[in-house]
Design an enzyme around this catalytic site. Structure first.
Site, PDB file in Angstrom:
ATOM      1  N   GLU A  93      -4.822   2.291  -7.176  1.00  0.00           N
ATOM      2  CA  GLU A  93      -5.560   0.735  -7.581  1.00  0.00           C
ATOM      3  C   GLU A  93      -5.201  -1.126  -6.480  1.00  0.00           C
ATOM      4  O   GLU A  93      -6.555  -1.416  -6.690  1.00  0.00           O
ATOM      5  CB  GLU A  93      -5.109   0.487  -9.249  1.00  0.00           C
ATOM      6  CG  GLU A  93      -6.662  -0.262  -9.578  1.00  0.00           C
ATOM      7  CD  GLU A  93      -5.751  -1.893  -9.907  1.00  0.00           C
ATOM      8  OE1 GLU A  93      -7.012  -2.890  -9.945  1.00  0.00           O
ATOM      9  OE2 GLU A  93      -4.585  -1.890  -9.907  1.00  0.00           O
ATOM     10  N   ASP A 121       0.025   3.314  -9.340  1.00  0.00           N
ATOM     11  CA  ASP A 121       0.855   3.176  -8.193  1.00  0.00           C
ATOM     12  C   ASP A 121       1.144   1.436  -8.261  1.00  0.00           C
ATOM     13  O   ASP A 121       0.412   0.552  -9.206  1.00  0.00           O
ATOM     14  CB  ASP A 121      -0.400   3.050  -7.488  1.00  0.00           C
ATOM     15  CG  ASP A 121      -1.871   2.249  -7.212  1.00  0.00           C
ATOM     16  OD1 ASP A 121      -2.426   2.475  -8.185  1.00  0.00           O
ATOM     17  OD2 ASP A 121      -1.979   1.100  -6.295  1.00  0.00           O
TER      18      ASP A 121
END
Length: 450
Positions: free
Chosen positions: A151, A89
Site C-alpha cells: 500500500e 507493508d
C-alpha cells in the site's frame, strides 16, 4: 455480549502478536529485500488460521507484493457480508538516528509500543484478528478480509478490484487504515483529498554564464522559476489557482495549538493560509513544492543559472475530478510568462479523492459502535492523505457502505520517527469493530424483515 471484558482478556495475546509483526521490516519499496514482506504475509496467514479462518487465498499481481484474501462465511443466509481491510507493508524507517530505539525492535513507551509500522497499519490488522478471536472465529456477519502488502508504495492492486468484483462483493467495508483525531476521541473519516503531481521546468541559457559579466541581463532560470512558484499562493498563503474547489469544513478539527505541535512548527512561525484548519487541510486545496532542481548552496558558482525545475504536489477536494483539478494547475502555470519566459509544464500522476456516503445502516451502526468502544460521542474528520485502493474497492462493490476508522491517532507519528500505538486505542478499536459487526448484523436483518 459484553465486549469489554472479552477484549481485556485478549490484550496480552494481541500485544504479543503485534510485537511479532512489527519486528518484521516489511518494506515493499524498490531496493529493499522482498523476504521480510513475505515473512509478514506468512505470519498473518498463520494468525488467521489460528483465529478460525479456513478459506485463505493468496493473490499475486505483477510487480506487487502478495495480497491476502480470506473469507468467513455468513452464519445465516440473511446475514450481511463485511469487508475488513488493512495493509502489512510499512514505510521505510528513514534516518534511524532520529529514532529513540531501533525502528524494528518494538519498544515499550508510556501506554503503548514504539516501532515503524506499528500504528500504520499493523495495529489495525491486529484489531481484525482481535475481533475474530473475540467471536471465536464465528462473527455475526460474513467476512472478507483483505490484507495487502504494498500500500505504501502503490501497486497493481490499486486498480484490480473492479476487474474481479465477485472476490470483493460485500454490503459494507471497514477500511482500517485511519484513526482518531486525538487519543480517546472516536473518529470517523468522511473524506480523503485527491492528489496530483506536476513538474515545471525553465531553461534560459545553453550553459551557466559568469554572474558578474552577464547577470542583470541574462535571464536567470531560477529567478524565473521562483517568480512562477510565488504566483501559486496569495498574500495569506491561500492557494491562488482559480477553479480549485474549497468549502467550509463543518466537522471536528484540531486546535491551533494541537496542529502546531503535530506539524512541528518552529517558534512563532505563523501557519499558512486563512480560514479554518479543516478548510486548509481537508475541504480545500493545497500546493506543496516537494522537490527542486537548482545549484546547491555549497556547490553554487558565481554564475547565472541556465536551468531549474520543481515538482509540485497538489491536494484537492474529495469530490473534485482529479484530471480537472490537475489541469487547473497546469493551465495556471502554462499561462505565466515570468520575466517574459515561457515555462514547460508536465502533468504527472493523479489520483481521485473519496467521500463515502453517510446515513445508511452501516454508518448508523458504526456510530453506536464507536460510542461503545471509546465511551464518547464520535467526531468526523477528513484526511489530506489518500488511499487509492478505496476507490477500487468502492467500484468493485458500488452498493457497499464504506467506513474509515481504526486504532491509529493523529499523534502516533505515522511515517515519521518514533511511530507508536497506544494500547488504549487498540483495545477500544477491537471493541468498536466487534460492536459494529453485531449492530450491523441486527440492523441488516431488521431491514430485510421490514
Amino acid at each position: 455480549m459484553e465486549l469489554g471484558p472479552k477484549a481485556d482478556a485478549l490484550m496480552g495475546g494481541l500485544r504479543s502478536d503485534l510485537e511479532r509483526l512489527a519486528a518484521i521490516p516489511s518494506i515493499a519499496f524498490p531496493g529493499f529485500p522482498a523476504e521480510p514482506v513475505q515473512q509478514a504475509h506468512d505470519l498473518l496467514v498463520e494468525l488467521l488460521r489460528q483465529a478460525g479462518v479456513e478459506k485463505i487465498e493468496r493473490l499475486d499481481l505483477p510487480d506487487t507484493s502478495p495480497v491476502i484474501v480470506a473469507d468467513v462465511p455468513p452464519p445465516t443466509p440473511d446475514a450481511p457480508t463485511v469487508l475488513l481491510y488493512g495493509h502489512y507493508d510499512v514505510q521505510p524507517a528513514g534516518d534511524e538516528s532520529l529514532w529513540s530505539s531501533p525502528p524494528f525492535e518494538p519498544t515499550p513507551v508510556e501506554g503503548g509500543l514504539r516501532g515503524r509500522g506499528i500504528a500504520d497499519d499493523k495495529s489495525n490488522i491486529i484489531v481484525h484478528l482481535g475481533v475474530l478471536r473475540l467471536y471465536e472465529g464465528r462473527p455475526p456477519v460474513g467476512l472478507k478480509i483483505v490484507l495487502e502488502g504494498q500500500e505504501e508504495f502503490g501497486s497493481a492492486f490499486d486498480e484490480y478490484p473492479p476487474s474481479d468484483p465477485g472476490r470483493f462483493a460485500c454490503d459494507a467495508m471497514v477500511i482500517a487504515d485511519m484513526g482518531n483525531i486525538r487519543p480517546g476521541s472516536p473518529t470517523l473519516t468522511t473524506g480523503l483529498r485527491g492528489a496530483s503531481e506536476v513538474v515545471v521546468e525553465v531553461r534560459t541559457l545553453d550553459e551557466p554564464r559568469h554572474s558578474g559579466e552577464f547577470g542583470g541581463a541574462a535571464p536567470d532560470a531560477l529567478l524565473v522559476l521562483i517568480k512562477a512558484l510565488a504566483t501559486l499562493h496569495d498574500a495569506h498563503g491561500d492557494v491562488a489557482v482559480t477553479g480549485l474547489r474549497r468549502e467550509e469544513w463543518s466537522g471536528a478539527g484540531y486546535t491551533v495549538e494541537e496542529f502546531r505541535t503535530l506539524a512541528g512548527v518552529l517558534g512563532d512561525t505563523p501557519l499558512t493560509g486563512s480560514g479554518s484548519l479543516g478548510e486548509r487541510l481537508w475541504s480545500g486545496p493545497a500546493i506543496t513544492v516537494v522537490g527542486i532542481d537548482a545549484p546547491s548552496v555549497d556547490q553554487g558558482a558565481s554564475a547565472v543559472v541556465p536551468y531549474a525545475r520543481a515538482k509540485l504536489n497538489l491536494r484537492f477536494h474529495p469530490q473534485h475530478d482529479p484530471k480537472e483539478a490537475q489541469q487547473r494547475l497546469v493551465t495556471h502555470l502554462a499561462a505565466l510568462r515570468p520575466l517574459g519566459v515561457a515555462l514547460t509544464v508536465t502533468p504527472g500522476d493523479t489520483g481521485p479523492g473519496f467521500e463515502p456516503a453517510t446515513g445508511g445502516p452501516a454508518y448508523r451502526a458504526a456510530l453506536t459502535a464507536l460510542r461503545e468502544g471509546w465511551g464518547d460521542e464520535p467526531a468526523f474528520v477528513a484526511s489530506g492523505g489518500s488511499i487509492p485502493l478505496v476507490n477500487g474497492l468502492s467500484r468493485a462493490a458500488p452498493g457497499a457502505e464504506v467506513l474509515l476508522f481504526g486504532a491509529q491517532d493523529s499523534m502516533c507519528n505515522l511515517h515519521a520517527p518514533n511511530e507508536r500505538v497506544l494500547f488504549s486505542e487498540l483495545r477500544s478499536a477491537v471493541i468498536a469493530e466487534a460492536a459494529f459487526l453485531r449492530e450491523y448484523a441486527a440492523a441488516f436483518r431488521s431491514g430485510r424483515a421490514a
